[in-house]
Write an enzyme that holds these catalytic residues in place. Structure first.
Site, PDB file in Angstrom:
ATOM      1  N   MET A  96     -44.567   9.764   7.847  1.00 36.52           N
ATOM      2  CA  MET A  96     -45.363  10.978   8.020  1.00 36.52           C
ATOM      3  C   MET A  96     -46.469  10.734   9.031  1.00 36.52           C
ATOM      4  O   MET A  96     -47.249   9.797   8.871  1.00 36.52           O
ATOM      5  CB  MET A  96     -45.985  11.392   6.680  1.00 36.52           C
ATOM      6  CG  MET A  96     -44.988  11.822   5.638  1.00 36.52           C
ATOM      7  SD  MET A  96     -45.774  11.993   4.008  1.00 36.52           S
ATOM      8  CE  MET A  96     -45.734  10.287   3.460  1.00 36.52           C
ATOM      9  N   GLY A 184     -51.467  10.140   7.260  1.00 33.33           N
ATOM     10  CA  GLY A 184     -50.456   9.286   7.865  1.00 33.33           C
ATOM     11  C   GLY A 184     -49.971   8.183   6.947  1.00 33.33           C
ATOM     12  O   GLY A 184     -50.755   7.379   6.484  1.00 33.33           O
ATOM     13  N   SER A 185     -48.674   8.116   6.679  1.00 30.15           N
ATOM     14  CA  SER A 185     -48.180   7.165   5.701  1.00 30.15           C
ATOM     15  C   SER A 185     -46.658   7.174   5.700  1.00 30.15           C
ATOM     16  O   SER A 185     -46.026   7.687   6.623  1.00 30.15           O
ATOM     17  CB  SER A 185     -48.724   7.524   4.321  1.00 30.15           C
ATOM     18  OG  SER A 185     -48.618   8.915   4.115  1.00 30.15           O
ATOM     19  N   ARG A 186     -46.064   6.618   4.614  1.00 30.20           N
ATOM     20  CA  ARG A 186     -44.619   6.525   4.528  1.00 30.20           C
ATOM     21  C   ARG A 186     -44.170   6.704   3.089  1.00 30.20           C
ATOM     22  O   ARG A 186     -44.913   6.410   2.156  1.00 30.20           O
ATOM     23  CB  ARG A 186     -44.161   5.153   5.040  1.00 30.20           C
ATOM     24  CG  ARG A 186     -42.683   5.071   5.351  1.00 30.20           C
ATOM     25  CD  ARG A 186     -42.355   3.740   5.965  1.00 30.20           C
ATOM     26  NE  ARG A 186     -41.716   2.843   5.018  1.00 30.20           N
ATOM     27  CZ  ARG A 186     -41.555   1.550   5.226  1.00 30.20           C
ATOM     28  NH1 ARG A 186     -42.035   0.991   6.330  1.00 30.20           N
ATOM     29  NH2 ARG A 186     -40.933   0.802   4.348  1.00 30.20           N
TER      30      ARG A 186
END
Length: 217
Positions: A96, A184-186
């Protein structure tokens, strides 16, 4: 535009900072203050955009595995999931960006059978080791097709706060919210080896809507 409940503190801080900087700029720079205020207003608007909650029609799913987040599929591979499953699984990872909706949704329907928060590092979210070394949460659901599905929120270099609202014993509904990650990440999903993977690397996903895999009973 509806805003997520996790936005309250961030927007309050952003509003105070914006007001202070704008006031100081106008006082000291006068007509040149627009050089400061306009870019600042863009950033301020992006904070609201980040916490948006889009209206989506979530369907009922049994065999379908639903994209848990908005983002881009960056990994599909066979791995050893050693935290809960202790066996090989297919890992599907979705990255993301800060511009994506950051609501986290259940990928399958069933019952929550495991949850755990892990403190950790803040490697960039697309780094392969971020799945085991970064700050993260792990949730497992016993699906309606009698499969155990593990999924993991992973903090990135910018993301510094992960929240998840589910508890063991809760009913999970595919596409419905269970948590949120800031900036922001996964998200990693671990599926049985016989799962039919529908998505491919590079696909853009829409959380709660797109089908990324199918599991048969």
């Amino acid at each position: 535009m509806k805003l997520h409940k996790e936005s309250k503190g961030t927007i309050a801080v952003a509003t105070i900072l914006f007001a202070i900087i704008a006031a100081v700029s106008i006082y000291y720079l006068e007509m040149f203050s627009l050089l400061i205020i306009v870019p600042l207003l863009v950033v301020y608007s992006l904070v609201f955009w980040f916490f948006r909650v889009p209206n989506r029609d979530i369907l009922d799913h049994v065999e379908n595995v639903i994209a848990p987040v908005d983002g881009k599929v960056v990994m599909i591979k066979e791995v050893e999931e050693s935290e809960f499953l202790n066996e090989k699984a297919i890992q599907v990872s979705i990255f993301m960006s800060p511009l994506n909706v950051h609501i986290c949704r259940f990928p399958v329907s069933g019952k929550v059978i495991y949850k755990k928060y892990h403190p950790g590092k803040y490697l960039v979210a697309w780094h392969e080791k971020s799945s085991t070394e970064n700050e993260r949460t792990t949730v497992a659901v016993e699906s309606l097709t009698n499969h155990k599905v593990v999924f993991r929120q992973i903090a990135g270099y910018v993301a510094r706060r992960i929240v998840f609202y589910c508890n063991e014993g809760d009913n999970a509904k595919a596409g419905h919210e269970f948590g949120f990650i800031k900036f922001g990440s996964r998200m990693d999903i671990f599926l049985p080896l016989d799962t039919e993977i529908i998505c491919k690397i590079g696909d853009k996903t829409k959380g709660g809507i797109d089908v990324i895999a199918k599991m048969r009973d």
